[in-house]
Write a protein that holds these residues in place. Structure first.
Motif, PDB file in Angstrom:
ATOM      1  N   GLU A   1     134.817 -22.899 115.182  1.00 27.05           N
ATOM      2  CA  GLU A   1     134.082 -22.000 114.276  1.00 27.05           C
ATOM      3  C   GLU A   1     135.016 -20.956 113.667  1.00 27.05           C
ATOM      4  O   GLU A   1     134.884 -20.606 112.493  1.00 27.05           O
ATOM      5  N   GLU A   2     135.979 -20.476 114.453  1.00 31.10           N
ATOM      6  CA  GLU A   2     136.965 -19.530 113.903  1.00 31.10           C
ATOM      7  C   GLU A   2     137.791 -20.195 112.808  1.00 31.10           C
ATOM      8  O   GLU A   2     138.073 -19.584 111.777  1.00 31.10           O
ATOM      9  N   ALA A   3     138.170 -21.452 113.014  1.00 35.54           N
ATOM     10  CA  ALA A   3     138.924 -22.192 111.990  1.00 35.54           C
ATOM     11  C   ALA A   3     138.084 -22.353 110.725  1.00 35.54           C
ATOM     12  O   ALA A   3     138.581 -22.185 109.611  1.00 35.54           O
ATOM     13  N   ARG A   4     136.805 -22.675 110.882  1.00 36.53           N
ATOM     14  CA  ARG A   4     135.903 -22.824 109.731  1.00 36.53           C
ATOM     15  C   ARG A   4     135.781 -21.493 108.967  1.00 36.53           C
ATOM     16  O   ARG A   4     135.809 -21.470 107.746  1.00 36.53           O
ATOM     17  N   GLU A   5     135.638 -20.393 109.697  1.00 38.63           N
ATOM     18  CA  GLU A   5     135.517 -19.081 109.051  1.00 38.63           C
ATOM     19  C   GLU A   5     136.804 -18.745 108.285  1.00 38.63           C
ATOM     20  O   GLU A   5     136.748 -18.195 107.178  1.00 38.63           O
ATOM     21  N   TRP A   6     137.948 -19.058 108.883  1.00 40.35           N
ATOM     22  CA  TRP A   6     139.226 -18.794 108.216  1.00 40.35           C
ATOM     23  C   TRP A   6     139.322 -19.609 106.926  1.00 40.35           C
ATOM     24  O   TRP A   6     139.719 -19.105 105.889  1.00 40.35           O
TER      25      TRP A   6
ATOM     26  N   GLU B   1     141.434 -25.318 124.913  1.00 43.21           N
ATOM     27  CA  GLU B   1     141.497 -23.989 125.503  1.00 43.21           C
ATOM     28  C   GLU B   1     142.301 -24.046 126.791  1.00 43.21           C
ATOM     29  O   GLU B   1     141.758 -24.024 127.882  1.00 43.21           O
TER      30      GLU B   1
ATOM     31  N   VAL C   1     143.026 -26.762 115.647  1.00 37.35           N
ATOM     32  CA  VAL C   1     142.155 -26.368 116.749  1.00 37.35           C
ATOM     33  C   VAL C   1     142.657 -27.105 117.984  1.00 37.35           C
ATOM     34  O   VAL C   1     142.642 -28.330 118.029  1.00 37.35           O
TER      35      VAL C   1
ATOM     36  N   THR D   1     143.916 -22.008 116.616  1.00 41.24           N
ATOM     37  CA  THR D   1     142.887 -21.384 117.428  1.00 41.24           C
ATOM     38  C   THR D   1     142.334 -22.411 118.414  1.00 41.24           C
ATOM     39  O   THR D   1     142.529 -23.609 118.222  1.00 41.24           O
TER      40      THR D   1
ATOM     41  N   ASP E   1     139.068 -22.297 118.817  1.00 46.98           N
ATOM     42  CA  ASP E   1     137.666 -22.172 118.408  1.00 46.98           C
ATOM     43  C   ASP E   1     137.456 -22.798 117.028  1.00 46.98           C
ATOM     44  O   ASP E   1     137.942 -22.263 116.023  1.00 46.98           O
TER      45      ASP E   1
END
Length: 133
Positions: free
Chosen positions: A124-129, A95, A92, A120, A122
């Motif tokens: 949260e995007e890393a967690r979702e992945w 930005e 992560v 990423t 984000d």
């Protein structure tokens, strides 16, 4: 989010997230040289001691790492992480275009290692992945 703090220093935080069976390592301030290696090696020791396969590296709080430190990660540290059981890694980054480009360059340099890597800006995007792996 069921997170357990394993280590919390001025330099970094190591947290275990049992919901997604993932360690999140957060750089809390910039470090280079031996101080950087000490922080990275604390994560390596955690991974080795706890049979961890998934790690999120949260570098969003810092601008970038030194080139020498990134070379050390690539040539020495990541191979040790893979030997310790790392199979999934998410970076992560901040930005910013510079942080994204630096991360993309690093990802390109380690793309042939035997684990899956994503990046990423984000968390949260890393967690979702990670949850999907």
């Amino acid at each position: 989010m069921a997170q357990t703090v394993a280590a919390d220093t001025d330099l970094y935080t190591i947290e275990w997230d049992g919901d997604i069976d993932t360690v999140t390592f957060t750089w809390d301030e910039f470090a280079s040289g031996e101080r950087f290696k000490d922080g990275a090696n604390a994560l390596l020791e955690y991974v080795q001691s706890n049979d961890v396969a998934k790690v999120i590296h949260d570098t969003s709080g810092i601008q970038a790492h030194d080139d020498e430190d990134l070379a050390w990660l690539q040539s020495e540290w990541y191979p040790k992480m893979v030997d310790a059981g790392l199979r999934y890694s998410a970076i992560v980054h901040q930005e910013s275009v510079i942080s994204q480009m630096d991360t993309e360059d690093f990802v390109e340099d380690v793309k042939d290692m035997p684990y899956k890597l994503m990046h990423t800006a984000d968390l949260e995007e890393a967690r979702e992945w990670m949850a999907g792996n």
